[in-house]
Design a protein around this motif. Structure first.
Motif, PDB file in Angstrom:
ATOM      1  N   ARG A  80       0.815  -1.218  -0.155  1.00  0.00           N
ATOM      2  CA  ARG A  80      -0.173  -0.055  -0.127  1.00  0.00           C
ATOM      3  C   ARG A  80       0.687   1.224  -0.069  1.00  0.00           C
ATOM      4  O   ARG A  80       0.664   2.326  -0.718  1.00  0.00           O
ATOM      5  CB  ARG A  80      -0.893  -0.088   1.179  1.00  0.00           C
ATOM      6  CG  ARG A  80      -2.100  -0.918   0.944  1.00  0.00           C
ATOM      7  CD  ARG A  80      -2.594  -1.717   2.412  1.00  0.00           C
ATOM      8  NE  ARG A  80      -2.993  -0.461   3.526  1.00  0.00           N
ATOM      9  CZ  ARG A  80      -3.137  -0.976   4.611  1.00  0.00           C
ATOM     10  NH1 ARG A  80      -2.715  -2.105   5.202  1.00  0.00           N
ATOM     11  NH2 ARG A  80      -3.702  -0.152   5.526  1.00  0.00           N
ATOM     12  N   LEU A  81       1.851   1.154   0.798  1.00  0.00           N
ATOM     13  CA  LEU A  81       2.883   2.477   0.644  1.00  0.00           C
ATOM     14  C   LEU A  81       3.552   2.534  -0.532  1.00  0.00           C
ATOM     15  O   LEU A  81       3.766   3.792  -1.244  1.00  0.00           O
ATOM     16  CB  LEU A  81       3.710   2.176   1.714  1.00  0.00           C
ATOM     17  CG  LEU A  81       3.687   2.580   3.336  1.00  0.00           C
ATOM     18  CD1 LEU A  81       4.840   2.764   4.216  1.00  0.00           C
ATOM     19  CD2 LEU A  81       3.302   4.100   3.139  1.00  0.00           C
ATOM     20  N   LEU A  82       3.783   1.584  -1.214  1.00  0.00           N
ATOM     21  CA  LEU A  82       4.478   1.525  -2.237  1.00  0.00           C
ATOM     22  C   LEU A  82       3.396   2.185  -3.388  1.00  0.00           C
ATOM     23  O   LEU A  82       4.103   3.329  -4.290  1.00  0.00           O
ATOM     24  CB  LEU A  82       4.865   0.353  -3.077  1.00  0.00           C
ATOM     25  CG  LEU A  82       5.601   0.053  -4.422  1.00  0.00           C
ATOM     26  CD1 LEU A  82       7.192   0.875  -4.109  1.00  0.00           C
ATOM     27  CD2 LEU A  82       5.757  -1.239  -4.863  1.00  0.00           C
ATOM     28  N   ILE A  83       2.148   1.756  -3.467  1.00  0.00           N
ATOM     29  CA  ILE A  83       1.219   2.335  -4.381  1.00  0.00           C
ATOM     30  C   ILE A  83       0.995   3.695  -4.112  1.00  0.00           C
ATOM     31  O   ILE A  83       0.928   4.662  -4.980  1.00  0.00           O
ATOM     32  CB  ILE A  83      -0.145   1.526  -4.287  1.00  0.00           C
ATOM     33  CG1 ILE A  83       0.241   0.039  -4.692  1.00  0.00           C
ATOM     34  CG2 ILE A  83      -1.171   2.391  -4.990  1.00  0.00           C
ATOM     35  CD1 ILE A  83      -0.292  -0.572  -5.819  1.00  0.00           C
ATOM     36  N   ALA A  84       1.087   4.132  -2.819  1.00  0.00           N
ATOM     37  CA  ALA A  84       0.728   5.586  -2.414  1.00  0.00           C
ATOM     38  C   ALA A  84       1.881   6.478  -2.851  1.00  0.00           C
ATOM     39  O   ALA A  84       1.596   7.537  -3.631  1.00  0.00           O
ATOM     40  CB  ALA A  84       0.699   5.707  -0.861  1.00  0.00           C
ATOM     41  N   ARG A  85       3.182   6.010  -2.699  1.00  0.00           N
ATOM     42  CA  ARG A  85       4.337   6.824  -3.222  1.00  0.00           C
ATOM     43  C   ARG A  85       4.223   7.132  -4.688  1.00  0.00           C
ATOM     44  O   ARG A  85       4.659   7.944  -5.446  1.00  0.00           O
ATOM     45  CB  ARG A  85       5.848   6.205  -2.652  1.00  0.00           C
ATOM     46  CG  ARG A  85       5.507   6.616  -1.194  1.00  0.00           C
ATOM     47  CD  ARG A  85       7.143   6.020  -0.638  1.00  0.00           C
ATOM     48  NE  ARG A  85       7.093   6.758   0.422  1.00  0.00           N
ATOM     49  CZ  ARG A  85       7.527   6.070   1.925  1.00  0.00           C
ATOM     50  NH1 ARG A  85       7.971   4.706   1.734  1.00  0.00           N
ATOM     51  NH2 ARG A  85       7.675   6.690   2.703  1.00  0.00           N
ATOM     52  N   PHE A  86       3.800   5.873  -5.382  1.00  0.00           N
ATOM     53  CA  PHE A  86       4.035   5.806  -6.868  1.00  0.00           C
ATOM     54  C   PHE A  86       2.877   6.870  -7.364  1.00  0.00           C
ATOM     55  O   PHE A  86       3.228   7.405  -8.326  1.00  0.00           O
ATOM     56  CB  PHE A  86       3.546   4.350  -7.285  1.00  0.00           C
ATOM     57  CG  PHE A  86       3.856   4.287  -8.871  1.00  0.00           C
ATOM     58  CD1 PHE A  86       5.066   4.377  -9.336  1.00  0.00           C
ATOM     59  CD2 PHE A  86       2.513   3.960  -9.485  1.00  0.00           C
ATOM     60  CE1 PHE A  86       4.997   4.336 -10.816  1.00  0.00           C
ATOM     61  CE2 PHE A  86       2.746   3.796 -11.167  1.00  0.00           C
ATOM     62  CZ  PHE A  86       3.658   3.942 -11.561  1.00  0.00           C
ATOM     63  N   GLY A  87       1.837   6.738  -6.612  1.00  0.00           N
ATOM     64  CA  GLY A  87       0.375   7.649  -7.027  1.00  0.00           C
ATOM     65  C   GLY A  87       0.988   9.223  -7.092  1.00  0.00           C
ATOM     66  O   GLY A  87       0.732   9.784  -7.846  1.00  0.00           O
ATOM     67  N   ILE A  88       1.846   9.293  -5.922  1.00  0.00           N
ATOM     68  CA  ILE A  88       2.088  10.717  -5.750  1.00  0.00           C
ATOM     69  C   ILE A  88       3.012  11.299  -7.068  1.00  0.00           C
ATOM     70  O   ILE A  88       2.962  12.115  -7.507  1.00  0.00           O
ATOM     71  CB  ILE A  88       3.102  10.927  -4.355  1.00  0.00           C
ATOM     72  CG1 ILE A  88       2.057  10.988  -3.231  1.00  0.00           C
ATOM     73  CG2 ILE A  88       3.818  12.361  -4.679  1.00  0.00           C
ATOM     74  CD1 ILE A  88       2.824  11.453  -2.085  1.00  0.00           C
ATOM     75  N   LEU A  89       4.037  10.204  -7.183  1.00  0.00           N
ATOM     76  CA  LEU A  89       4.802  10.427  -8.612  1.00  0.00           C
ATOM     77  C   LEU A  89       4.160  10.635  -9.904  1.00  0.00           C
ATOM     78  O   LEU A  89       4.312  11.730 -10.545  1.00  0.00           O
ATOM     79  CB  LEU A  89       5.757   9.386  -8.678  1.00  0.00           C
ATOM     80  CG  LEU A  89       7.234   9.726  -9.080  1.00  0.00           C
ATOM     81  CD1 LEU A  89       7.936  10.858  -7.951  1.00  0.00           C
ATOM     82  CD2 LEU A  89       8.026   8.269  -9.044  1.00  0.00           C
ATOM     83  N   VAL A  90       3.100   9.882  -9.796  1.00  0.00           N
ATOM     84  CA  VAL A  90       2.377  10.190 -11.546  1.00  0.00           C
ATOM     85  C   VAL A  90       1.642  11.312 -11.070  1.00  0.00           C
ATOM     86  O   VAL A  90       1.580  12.069 -12.118  1.00  0.00           O
ATOM     87  CB  VAL A  90       1.237   8.757 -11.274  1.00  0.00           C
ATOM     88  CG1 VAL A  90       0.450   9.041 -12.584  1.00  0.00           C
ATOM     89  CG2 VAL A  90       2.324   7.526 -11.532  1.00  0.00           C
ATOM     90  N   ALA A  91       0.861  11.752 -10.179  1.00  0.00           N
ATOM     91  CA  ALA A  91      -0.076  12.688  -9.908  1.00  0.00           C
ATOM     92  C   ALA A  91       0.650  13.897 -10.147  1.00  0.00           C
ATOM     93  O   ALA A  91       0.432  15.033 -11.086  1.00  0.00           O
ATOM     94  CB  ALA A  91      -0.850  12.673  -8.816  1.00  0.00           C
ATOM     95  N   VAL A  92       1.909  14.218  -9.630  1.00  0.00           N
ATOM     96  CA  VAL A  92       2.780  15.491  -9.619  1.00  0.00           C
ATOM     97  C   VAL A  92       3.036  15.514 -11.260  1.00  0.00           C
ATOM     98  O   VAL A  92       3.171  16.683 -11.507  1.00  0.00           O
ATOM     99  CB  VAL A  92       3.646  15.454  -8.548  1.00  0.00           C
ATOM    100  CG1 VAL A  92       4.747  14.699  -8.987  1.00  0.00           C
ATOM    101  CG2 VAL A  92       4.293  16.988  -8.368  1.00  0.00           C
ATOM    102  N   LEU A  93       3.713  14.414 -11.760  1.00  0.00           N
ATOM    103  CA  LEU A  93       3.933  14.610 -13.204  1.00  0.00           C
ATOM    104  C   LEU A  93       2.687  14.940 -14.241  1.00  0.00           C
ATOM    105  O   LEU A  93       3.051  15.850 -14.795  1.00  0.00           O
ATOM    106  CB  LEU A  93       4.667  13.404 -13.630  1.00  0.00           C
ATOM    107  CG  LEU A  93       6.010  12.811 -13.222  1.00  0.00           C
ATOM    108  CD1 LEU A  93       6.543  11.509 -13.499  1.00  0.00           C
ATOM    109  CD2 LEU A  93       6.848  14.058 -13.452  1.00  0.00           C
ATOM    110  N   ILE A  94       1.668  14.397 -14.062  1.00  0.00           N
ATOM    111  CA  ILE A  94       0.557  14.621 -14.796  1.00  0.00           C
ATOM    112  C   ILE A  94       0.190  16.101 -14.420  1.00  0.00           C
ATOM    113  O   ILE A  94      -0.038  16.930 -15.185  1.00  0.00           O
ATOM    114  CB  ILE A  94      -0.757  14.019 -14.646  1.00  0.00           C
ATOM    115  CG1 ILE A  94      -0.192  12.433 -14.875  1.00  0.00           C
ATOM    116  CG2 ILE A  94      -1.719  14.294 -15.253  1.00  0.00           C
ATOM    117  CD1 ILE A  94      -1.364  11.442 -14.575  1.00  0.00           C
TER     118      ILE A  94
END
Lengths: 575, 84
Positions: free
Chosen positions: A436-450
């Protein structure tokens, strides 16, 4: 030392501080990531909430907007503060007692429905995403002027720093970084406020200078001489109905914004949740009561610095030359007298379909010869008042702090909605904490790039995007949470119908009137205020449908009863 | 906790919230917008009073309202023995 060198130093020092705190407060478990381990003291949470809440719009744009709107600027002043009363009295203590991680958690559990949870996830992601874009644009503006880099470069530097400490620290890191950011941004706002108040009125406290000196009377008089209405005259840009609805929309939207709501999950007790709403508004009010004073000072100073001066004289002023290069300040000599005229109306015609001026096309219908972008007013004011370079650098650092703190708060909401509500609660309930933490961190990365991509190519005017976020928050979350606590009889059918109708009505009115030339068919209400109508519609539909459907299960009614009682908040989230 | 007591606690809570929200609406929508022209005939310092409510007064009163709520609720919590 030059302004630019001071700015580099200041930005380097403050960014170093934020990243340092982010690394120090690194977390490895989900509770730390989403709600900072629920160990944040009320006063610190108040500061973090204030920094989270006060974005680039509050810091950079608001005083400038008020400065041109005069009285009508109250939509932002009352609208962006009044919602905290609603939050404190109607939502925060109960949501803290409920004690899960996110807003969709509450909606999903209270309405015993995965559909309701998914609607809440979509609304949370959309609202936060739309709101994060203007923050990144704000960062770009500050860098463009003070670091002398193109705004696109500034944008991506901001994206990188935001992502770095949001990914590392999660909510715990963000909370303590935001405490530091609040300190930077409020100092940066108040010092020039004190200085300009002293220079113009002899009274260093801006709030008192506004009320008890004759500065506003002088400004009213100058405005009338130049053909404007008095600064204090109400209903010049909006009629009374629109002022009422826009103010209400910003208030109810504030109370429904997920990144503000989840801050109240991070304190240890219900008592702390109540107090921390008070601290948050107190810290916000320090800036929001200074802003109307700065707006008056800035307008008075700008008119005095520019009106009636020759173009050669003005172009030798350092800040004029520098802002002119960014395209946010422009002059045109329409009457050929070599002197600047400040007058009502636009100096230039707009580029069709946008709100941006076309510098090749002077507007002959107005005598006005100056174009000033509202966003530069706060940033330029210390220079207009000839304050020291150190203070000017501080203001730049404050603007960055405001934009970055809000951006990171929003990113946490997006990532927790995706990893916790969507992935863990719906797709894969057996996911481990590490997954879950991995997905959360990955989510931030994708969101900030978009978000960075959209910041580079904004899909619309920033003011429209922000109005969109507030209208959607007011018309979707606020009624669902309010009735969820105060009306036991509200059913899942009612809540889902209400949220969907509120969202669809508000979104179609905003998109229709802003982008597709739809007339303002609802009593001429502007898109900024339509969220209030969407919210009322949501309330009526939720209430009616709930009365027509079977009552909620017994355990849900017990849940509602338990969130109403403060005792046991510390344990509430363990079962 | 018995039902009658829980209901009495909730009623005390609702009464407090209602009273504070009446003040909230009065200073913002009332004094700041609906009655602004009327109040502008009065001056506070050198500002028209309606304008002062819209730009300063309402915000200051909002802060006070939340702190009153927090302290009153703490008292009610103690009184009904539901505090943490």
């Amino acid at each position: 030392m030059s302004v630019e060198l001071w700015t580099w130093t200041m930005v380097f020092l403050t960014f170093g501080l934020y990243v340092g705190i982010g690394i120090w407060a690194r977390v490895r478990e989900t509770e730390g990531f989403y709600v900072a381990g629920r160990g944040v003291p009320a006063v610190a949470n108040g500061m973090a909430t204030a920094a989270d809440w006060m974005s680039a719009a509050s810091f950079i744009s608001m005083a400038g907007l008020i400065s041109t709107l005069g009285y009508d600027g109250t939509i932002y002043l009352m609208g962006w503060t009044g919602g905290y009363v609603l939050l404190a009295l109607l939502l925060a203590p109960y949501l803290r007692k409920f004690g899960k991680f996110t807003v969709p958690d509450f909606v999903g559990d209270r309405y015993y429905s995965q559909t309701a949870r998914v609607v809440a996830v979509l609304a949370a992601v959309f609202v936060s995403f739309v709101y994060v874009i203007p923050q990144l644009v704000g960062v770009g503006t500050v860098f463009a002027r003070y670091l002398g880099v193109p705004s696109v470069t500034g944008l991506w530097v901001g994206v990188a720093v935001t992502a770095l400490f949001a990914v590392l620290g999660g909510m715990k890191g963000i909370t303590w970084t935001q405490v530091a950011q609040y300190t930077v941004l409020i100092t940066a706002y108040l010092i020039p406020g004190f200085a300009i108040a002293s220079i113009l009125t002899g009274n260093p406290i801006p709030q008192l200078a506004l009320t008890f000196s004759d500065i506003t009377e002088r400004l009213n008089q100058i405005q009338v001489e130049l053909g404007f209405t008095q600064y204090t005259q109400p209903f010049q840009s909006f009629d009374m109905l629109n002022i009422l609805l826009i103010t209400a929309c910003l208030m109810f939207g504030t109370a429904g914004l997920p990144h503000v709501i989840i801050r109240f999950y991070t304190v240890p007790t219900v008592k702390d949740a109540r107090a921390s709403a008070g601290w948050a508004l107190l810290f916000i009010a320090l800036l929001y009561t200074t802003a109307p004073a700065i707006a008056v000072f800035a307008r008075y100073n700008l008119i005095n610095t520019l009106h009636g001066k020759t173009f050669e004289e003005v172009k030798q002023i350092d800040w004029v030359a520098k802002w002119e290069r960014t395209g946010l300040l422009r002059f045109v000599d329409k009457d050929g007298d070599g002197k600047i005229t400040v007058a009502p109306g636009r100096a230039f015609n707009l580029i069709p379909g946008t709100n941006r001026p076309d510098f090749n096309s002077p507007n002959e219908k107005s005598k006005n010869e100056v174009f000033i972008n509202n966003d530069i007013i706060v940033l330029a004011t210390p220079e207009v008042a000839k304050l020291a370079p150190l203070i000017i650098a501080l203001v730049a650092a404050g603007g960055l702090a405001a934009a970055l703190s809000t951006a990171s708060g929003l990113l946490i909401v997006i990532s927790s909605a995706l990893s916790h509500d969507l992935y863990y609660r719906i797709i894969n309930p057996r996911a481990t904490e590490a997954q879950r933490l991995l997905i959360a961190r990955f989510g931030i990365l994708v969101a900030v790039l978009i978000a960075g991509y959209f910041g580079q190519n904004p899909p619309g005017l920033i003011a429209q995007l922000v109005a969109f976020a507030f209208g959607l928050a007011a018309s979707s979350f606020f009624p669902a949470i309010l009735l969820g606590i105060f009306d036991k009889r509200t059913t899942r059918e009612g809540a889902i119908a209400g949220m969907v109708v509120g969202l669809v009505f508000t979104a179609s009115y905003i998109i229709g009137t802003s982008y597709f030339g739809m007339p303002r068919w609802f009593f001429g209400v502007s898109p900024e205020g339509i969220g209030t109508v969407g919210m009322l519609l949501n309330l009526i539909i939720t209430y009616t449908v709930s009365r027509l459907t079977p009552e909620p299960p017994k355990e849900v009614q017990e849940l509602v009863e338990s969130v109403r009682i403060p005792r046991g908040a510390k344990e509430a989230h363990y079962h | 906790m018995d039902k009658a007591k829980a209901e009495a606690y909730w009623r005390a809570n609702i009464t407090l919230i209602r009273n504070l929200l009446i003040v909230w609406a009065l200073v913002s929508y009332g004094f700041g917008i609906l009655l602004v022209n009327l109040l502008n005939n009065i001056k506070l310092g050198s500002l028209p009073l309606g304008f002062w409510f819209a730009h300063q007064g309402a915000i200051i009163i909002f802060v006070i309202l939340i702190f009153i709520y927090a302290s009153q609720m703490n008292k009610i919590d103690q009184q009904f023995d539901v505090h943490e």
